[in-house]
Design a protein around this motif. Structure first.
Motif, short mmCIF file in Angstrom:
data_model
loop_
_atom_site.label_atom_id
_atom_site.label_comp_id
_atom_site.label_asym_id
_atom_site.label_seq_id
_atom_site.Cartn_x
_atom_site.Cartn_y
_atom_site.Cartn_z
N PHE A 5 63.39 43.94 156.92
CA PHE A 5 62.02 43.15 157.11
C PHE A 5 61.82 43.05 156.01
CE2 PHE A 5 62.57 43.65 161.89
CZ PHE A 5 61.94 42.50 162.44
N SER A 6 61.84 44.38 154.85
CA SER A 6 61.80 44.05 153.55
C SER A 6 62.45 43.23 153.00
CB SER A 6 61.74 45.37 152.35
OG SER A 6 61.37 45.48 151.37
N ALA A 7 63.69 43.31 153.10
CA ALA A 7 64.77 42.18 152.51
C ALA A 7 63.93 40.72 152.79
CB ALA A 7 65.35 42.11 152.89
N LEU A 8 62.69 40.34 154.28
CA LEU A 8 62.74 38.69 154.38
C LEU A 8 61.71 38.66 153.60
CD1 LEU A 8 61.42 39.32 157.93
CD2 LEU A 8 64.02 38.79 157.51
N THR A 9 61.31 39.03 152.84
CA THR A 9 60.47 38.68 151.30
C THR A 9 60.86 38.45 150.22
OG1 THR A 9 59.89 41.16 150.59
CG2 THR A 9 59.18 40.13 152.60
N PHE A 10 62.50 38.71 149.75
CA PHE A 10 63.53 37.73 148.86
C PHE A 10 62.98 36.75 148.60
CE2 PHE A 10 66.36 42.49 149.31
CZ PHE A 10 64.52 43.39 149.20
N ASP A 11 63.74 37.00 147.42
CA ASP A 11 63.44 35.65 146.04
C ASP A 11 65.24 34.64 146.35
OD1 ASP A 11 61.34 34.64 146.07
OD2 ASP A 11 60.93 36.01 143.86
N ASP A 12 65.90 35.71 147.23
CA ASP A 12 67.27 35.25 147.26
C ASP A 12 67.68 35.51 148.32
OD1 ASP A 12 70.30 35.79 146.06
OD2 ASP A 12 70.33 37.77 147.69
N GLU A 13 68.47 33.86 148.59
CA GLU A 13 68.97 33.04 150.02
C GLU A 13 69.14 33.99 150.89
OE1 GLU A 13 71.35 29.72 151.25
OE2 GLU A 13 68.74 28.50 151.01
N PRO A 14 70.91 34.40 150.47
CA PRO A 14 71.53 34.73 151.18
C PRO A 14 71.44 36.22 151.50
CG PRO A 14 72.66 34.34 149.79
CD PRO A 14 71.26 33.66 149.46
N SER A 15 70.26 37.36 151.13
CA SER A 15 69.87 38.54 150.71
C SER A 15 69.04 38.41 152.57
CB SER A 15 69.21 39.10 149.63
OG SER A 15 69.54 39.60 148.93
N VAL A 16 67.71 37.30 152.12
CA VAL A 16 67.71 36.56 153.32
C VAL A 16 68.69 37.23 154.87
CG1 VAL A 16 65.09 35.75 154.61
CG2 VAL A 16 65.81 36.01 152.24
N ILE A 17 68.89 35.58 154.53
CA ILE A 17 69.73 34.96 155.40
C ILE A 17 70.75 36.74 156.35
CG2 ILE A 17 71.72 34.02 156.70
CD1 ILE A 17 70.35 31.58 154.78
N ASN A 18 71.09 37.38 155.41
CA ASN A 18 71.51 38.72 155.94
C ASN A 18 70.65 39.45 156.70
OD1 ASN A 18 74.63 37.81 154.80
ND2 ASN A 18 73.75 38.46 153.31
N ALA A 19 69.70 39.93 155.64
CA ALA A 19 69.24 40.51 156.47
C ALA A 19 69.02 40.06 157.66
CB ALA A 19 67.22 40.61 155.70
N VAL A 20 68.08 38.78 158.30
CA VAL A 20 67.77 38.39 159.39
C VAL A 20 69.50 38.49 160.58
CG1 VAL A 20 67.71 35.79 160.58
CG2 VAL A 20 66.47 36.18 158.82
N ASP A 21 70.26 38.23 160.18
CA ASP A 21 71.42 38.39 161.07
C ASP A 21 71.79 39.53 161.28
OD1 ASP A 21 74.07 36.84 161.91
OD2 ASP A 21 75.17 38.27 160.98
N SER A 22 71.09 40.62 160.34
CA SER A 22 71.37 42.26 161.06
C SER A 22 70.39 42.73 161.76
CB SER A 22 71.38 43.33 159.64
OG SER A 22 72.50 42.77 158.68
N ILE A 23 68.51 41.97 161.61
CA ILE A 23 67.54 42.40 162.57
C ILE A 23 68.93 41.34 164.03
CG2 ILE A 23 65.54 41.37 163.35
CD1 ILE A 23 65.45 41.68 159.95
N ALA A 24 68.99 40.06 164.42
CA ALA A 24 69.59 39.89 165.48
C ALA A 24 70.56 40.56 166.27
CB ALA A 24 69.93 38.53 165.30
N GLN A 25 71.46 41.23 165.15
CA GLN A 25 72.61 41.55 165.79
C GLN A 25 71.51 43.22 166.10
OE1 GLN A 25 76.66 41.70 163.73
NE2 GLN A 25 75.93 40.51 161.80
N ILE A 26 71.43 44.33 165.26
CA ILE A 26 70.21 44.96 166.07
C ILE A 26 70.06 44.88 167.78
CG2 ILE A 26 68.98 47.05 166.08
CD1 ILE A 26 69.16 46.51 162.66
N GLY A 27 69.33 43.71 167.54
CA GLY A 27 68.52 43.31 168.93
C GLY A 27 67.47 44.11 169.53
N SER A 28 66.88 44.60 168.64
CA SER A 28 65.78 45.60 168.98
C SER A 28 64.46 44.06 169.75
CB SER A 28 65.61 46.76 168.04
OG SER A 28 66.33 47.61 168.14
N ALA A 29 63.72 45.59 170.09
CA ALA A 29 62.65 44.49 170.95
C ALA A 29 61.65 44.33 169.45
CB ALA A 29 61.69 44.80 171.78
N LEU A 30 61.24 43.06 168.68
CA LEU A 30 59.90 43.48 167.15
C LEU A 30 58.83 43.68 167.38
CD1 LEU A 30 61.77 40.89 165.93
CD2 LEU A 30 62.32 43.00 165.63
N ASP A 31 57.83 44.73 166.60
CA ASP A 31 56.72 44.14 167.51
C ASP A 31 55.84 43.48 166.68
OD1 ASP A 31 56.17 45.21 165.07
OD2 ASP A 31 56.44 47.36 165.12
#
Length: 209
Positions: A5-31
């Motif tokens: 979630f910290s990576a979601l604030t990065f300016d680097d597009e690939p890093s943000v997209i990879n973080a988003v994909d990883s969060i989705a793969q983990i699949g935990s409910a978000l607060d």
């Protein structure tokens, strides 16, 4: 998860997209805070917006409807299509998929491919006939089609869809919705001559290396 979630604030597009994909793969409910951070990532590039919208769909997050629905008419079909798939899948607004049907035969191949992906993500069986005949690669059509007919990945195709899936897997160009101006009208012998010339040129180039 905090690092992602910290990576979601990065300016680097690939890093943000990879973080988003990883969060989705983990699949935990978000607060609430995590959902807010994810939604804030919509402010990035078009590719980033598409990825964030897709994650909302995959995680079944309903409380982003207002922010995502305004993107259904975005000028970039990658963004608009993802938003429409979200509306159909999460909020049952099947009518939002209507603009994606003509996009399946768009002259631009990338737009056709994104429409195939978005319709598969929407999981709506009524679009299957249009999706099957879209002039894109068979594996891409098959991936989206099976998302629709077999979302649980059981390996079984329900009887009502068996004929369409068989047609798709046979991959006969005559069953595809090809535009007339895409069809080469020269004779078979002319095509064979062109093919032979290209093959020889390729072979010569390979030997010269």
């Amino acid at each position: 998860m905090p690092g992602l979630f910290s990576a979601l604030t990065f300016d680097d597009e690939p890093s943000v997209i990879n973080a988003v994909d990883s969060i989705a793969q983990i699949g935990s409910a978000l607060d609430i805070e995590q959902r807010r951070d994810l939604l804030n990532a919509l402010k990035g590039s078009d590719n980033q917006k598409r990825s964030v919208i897709q994650e909302h769909r995959r995680l079944g997050i309903e409380k982003a409807d207002h922010e995502i629905s305004v993107l259904e008419d975005d000028a970039n079909p990658l963004v608009a299509g993802a938003a429409r798939a979200y509306a159909a899948k999460i909020h049952g607004r099947i009518d939002r998929l209507n603009p994606l049907i003509p996009q399946l035969t768009d002259p631009i191949a990338g737009r056709r491919r994104s429409a195939v992906i978005d319709l598969g993500d929407a999981g709506e069986s009524s679009v299957l006939e249009h999706l099957v005949s879209s002039p894109v690669s068979m594996p891409l059509r098959a991936k989206s089609a099976f998302q629709i007919v077999d979302p649980e990945k059981t390996g079984l195709v329900p009887a009502p869809y068996a004929e369409l899936i068989t047609t798709l897997l046979q991959d006969n160009p005559l069953d595809m919705a090809l535009q007339q101006d895409w069809i080469y009208e020269s004779s078979q012998s002319d095509i064979e001559k062109i093919s032979s010339t290209v093959t020889k040129a390729s072979s010569t180039g390979a030997h010269s290396l």
